[in-house]
Design a protein around this motif. Structure first.
Motif, mmCIF file in Angstrom:
data_model
loop_
_atom_site.group_PDB
_atom_site.id
_atom_site.type_symbol
_atom_site.label_atom_id
_atom_site.label_comp_id
_atom_site.label_asym_id
_atom_site.label_seq_id
_atom_site.Cartn_x
_atom_site.Cartn_y
_atom_site.Cartn_z
ATOM 1 N N GLU A 23 77.479 109.180 8.146
ATOM 2 C CA GLU A 23 76.414 108.336 7.600
ATOM 3 C C GLU A 23 76.128 107.099 8.451
ATOM 4 O O GLU A 23 75.086 106.469 8.289
ATOM 5 C CB GLU A 23 76.718 107.932 6.147
ATOM 6 C CG GLU A 23 78.003 107.181 5.931
ATOM 7 C CD GLU A 23 79.224 108.074 5.721
ATOM 8 O OE1 GLU A 23 80.315 107.503 5.511
ATOM 9 O OE2 GLU A 23 79.115 109.307 5.787
ATOM 10 N N ILE A 24 77.012 106.742 9.367
ATOM 11 C CA ILE A 24 76.782 105.554 10.200
ATOM 12 C C ILE A 24 76.245 105.901 11.593
ATOM 13 O O ILE A 24 75.918 105.001 12.360
ATOM 14 C CB ILE A 24 78.047 104.684 10.323
ATOM 15 C CG1 ILE A 24 79.186 105.445 11.012
ATOM 16 C CG2 ILE A 24 78.472 104.157 8.973
ATOM 17 C CD1 ILE A 24 80.428 104.619 11.271
ATOM 18 N N ILE A 25 76.131 107.173 11.908
ATOM 19 C CA ILE A 25 75.730 107.567 13.262
ATOM 20 C C ILE A 25 74.301 107.152 13.577
ATOM 21 O O ILE A 25 74.027 106.573 14.635
ATOM 22 C CB ILE A 25 75.870 109.089 13.479
ATOM 23 C CG1 ILE A 25 77.321 109.511 13.384
ATOM 24 C CG2 ILE A 25 75.300 109.501 14.830
ATOM 25 C CD1 ILE A 25 77.510 111.018 13.415
ATOM 26 N N PHE A 26 73.375 107.460 12.685
ATOM 27 C CA PHE A 26 71.950 107.264 12.987
ATOM 28 C C PHE A 26 71.628 105.812 13.293
ATOM 29 O O PHE A 26 71.054 105.496 14.338
ATOM 30 C CB PHE A 26 71.087 107.788 11.838
ATOM 31 C CG PHE A 26 69.621 107.718 12.118
ATOM 32 C CD1 PHE A 26 69.049 108.554 13.069
ATOM 33 C CD2 PHE A 26 68.814 106.829 11.452
ATOM 34 C CE1 PHE A 26 67.692 108.495 13.347
ATOM 35 C CE2 PHE A 26 67.455 106.760 11.723
ATOM 36 C CZ PHE A 26 66.892 107.601 12.671
ATOM 37 N N ILE A 27 72.012 104.908 12.411
ATOM 38 C CA ILE A 27 71.668 103.502 12.611
ATOM 39 C C ILE A 27 72.406 102.909 13.816
ATOM 40 O O ILE A 27 71.831 102.144 14.584
ATOM 41 C CB ILE A 27 71.885 102.659 11.330
ATOM 42 C CG1 ILE A 27 71.274 101.269 11.471
ATOM 43 C CG2 ILE A 27 73.345 102.560 10.969
ATOM 44 C CD1 ILE A 27 69.786 101.253 11.517
ATOM 45 N N SER A 28 73.676 103.273 13.997
ATOM 46 C CA SER A 28 74.418 102.715 15.137
ATOM 47 C C SER A 28 73.872 103.236 16.459
ATOM 48 O O SER A 28 73.794 102.480 17.435
ATOM 49 C CB SER A 28 75.920 102.993 15.009
ATOM 50 O OG SER A 28 76.180 104.368 14.947
ATOM 51 N N SER A 29 73.445 104.489 16.503
ATOM 52 C CA SER A 29 72.899 105.026 17.757
ATOM 53 C C SER A 29 71.532 104.407 18.068
ATOM 54 O O SER A 29 71.242 104.115 19.232
ATOM 55 C CB SER A 29 72.817 106.551 17.719
ATOM 56 O OG SER A 29 71.976 106.990 16.683
ATOM 57 N N LEU A 30 70.709 104.179 17.053
ATOM 58 C CA LEU A 30 69.408 103.537 17.301
ATOM 59 C C LEU A 30 69.573 102.074 17.709
ATOM 60 O O LEU A 30 68.848 101.582 18.583
ATOM 61 C CB LEU A 30 68.504 103.640 16.081
ATOM 62 C CG LEU A 30 67.871 104.993 15.825
ATOM 63 C CD1 LEU A 30 66.931 104.924 14.625
ATOM 64 C CD2 LEU A 30 67.129 105.513 17.044
ATOM 65 N N CYS A 31 70.529 101.390 17.104
ATOM 66 C CA CYS A 31 70.795 99.999 17.504
ATOM 67 C C CYS A 31 71.308 99.937 18.942
ATOM 68 O O CYS A 31 70.882 99.071 19.721
ATOM 69 C CB CYS A 31 71.787 99.346 16.549
ATOM 70 S SG CYS A 31 71.122 99.009 14.916
ATOM 71 N N MET A 32 72.207 100.854 19.290
ATOM 72 C CA MET A 32 72.706 100.894 20.665
ATOM 73 C C MET A 32 71.559 101.203 21.626
ATOM 74 O O MET A 32 71.457 100.589 22.699
ATOM 75 C CB MET A 32 73.819 101.924 20.812
ATOM 76 C CG MET A 32 74.481 101.921 22.177
ATOM 77 S SD MET A 32 75.404 100.414 22.543
ATOM 78 C CE MET A 32 76.910 100.725 21.630
ATOM 79 N N ALA A 33 70.676 102.117 21.249
ATOM 80 C CA ALA A 33 69.523 102.449 22.090
ATOM 81 C C ALA A 33 68.638 101.220 22.298
ATOM 82 O O ALA A 33 68.127 100.999 23.406
ATOM 83 C CB ALA A 33 68.723 103.593 21.471
ATOM 84 N N SER A 34 68.475 100.406 21.276
ATOM 85 C CA SER A 34 67.643 99.206 21.427
ATOM 86 C C SER A 34 68.278 98.214 22.401
ATOM 87 O O SER A 34 67.575 97.571 23.191
ATOM 88 C CB SER A 34 67.363 98.554 20.073
ATOM 89 O OG SER A 34 68.519 97.980 19.545
ATOM 90 N N PHE A 35 69.605 98.087 22.368
ATOM 91 C CA PHE A 35 70.275 97.221 23.340
ATOM 92 C C PHE A 35 70.113 97.761 24.763
ATOM 93 O O PHE A 35 69.930 96.997 25.709
ATOM 94 C CB PHE A 35 71.764 97.063 23.002
ATOM 95 C CG PHE A 35 72.043 95.979 22.016
ATOM 96 C CD1 PHE A 35 72.084 94.654 22.413
ATOM 97 C CD2 PHE A 35 72.264 96.275 20.685
ATOM 98 C CE1 PHE A 35 72.338 93.645 21.509
ATOM 99 C CE2 PHE A 35 72.518 95.278 19.763
ATOM 100 C CZ PHE A 35 72.550 93.956 20.169
ATOM 101 N N MET A 36 70.171 99.071 24.911
ATOM 102 C CA MET A 36 70.022 99.669 26.240
ATOM 103 C C MET A 36 68.588 99.550 26.745
ATOM 104 O O MET A 36 68.362 99.372 27.945
ATOM 105 C CB MET A 36 70.470 101.132 26.221
ATOM 106 C CG MET A 36 71.942 101.299 25.900
ATOM 107 S SD MET A 36 72.993 100.314 27.004
ATOM 108 C CE MET A 36 74.514 100.318 26.094
#
Length: 114
Positions: free
Chosen positions: A63-76
Motif C-alpha cells: 500500500e505504500i509503493i505507489f505514493i513513495s515511488s511517485l514522490c521519488m520520481a518527483s525528486f528525480m
C-alpha cells in the motif's frame, strides 16, 4: 512484473540510501553548484532516505509503493531540472534519469498499468 518491481524497488532504495549516506561529499558539491542551502539539502536528503526506506518496505507492504515511488520520481525530475540549470555534462544526468524511469515503472506496475 512483480519481480521487476521488487528489483527496481531494491535498486532505487539501496542506491539512494548509499548515495545520501556514504557519498555526502558529492552531494555537498552538487548542492553548492545548484546554489541551494544546507537546510534544503538536509530536507531533501532526509526525505529521499525516508522514501528509499518506504520503497524497500513496499516489498512487504504494497500500500505504500505507489505514493513513495511517485514522490521519488518527483525528486528525480527535480534533479534533472537542476542538472540542466547548472549546465552539467550529460553523464551527470544519467543516475537521476535512471532512478526517475525506475520510479515511474514501479508506480505503473503497482497500479496495473504494465
Amino acid at each position: 512484473m512483480e519481480k521487476i518491481s521488487i528489483i527496481s524497488q531494491l535498486v532505487v532504495g539501496i542506491s539512494v540510501f548509499v548515495i545520501w549516506t556514504f557519498r555526502r561529499d558529492n552531494i555537498d558539491n552538487e548542492f553548492k553548484l545548484f546554489e541551494l542551502s544546507n537546510l534544503s539539502k538536509n530536507i531533501v536528503g532526509s526525505t529521499k532516505i525516508s522514501l528509499a526506506t518506504m520503497l524497500i518496505l513496499g516489498i512487504w507492504y504494497s500500500e505504500i509503493i505507489f505514493i513513495s515511488s511517485l514522490c521519488m520520481a518527483s525528486f528525480m525530475l527535480s534533479a534533472q531540472y537542476f542538472h540542466f540549470k547548472a549546465n552539467n555534462p550529460w553523464h551527470k544526468y544519467i543516475p537521476s534519469l535512471l532512478f526517475l524511469i525506475l520510479s515511474l515503472l514501479i508506480a505503473a506496475i503497482n497500479k496495473g498499468l504494465i
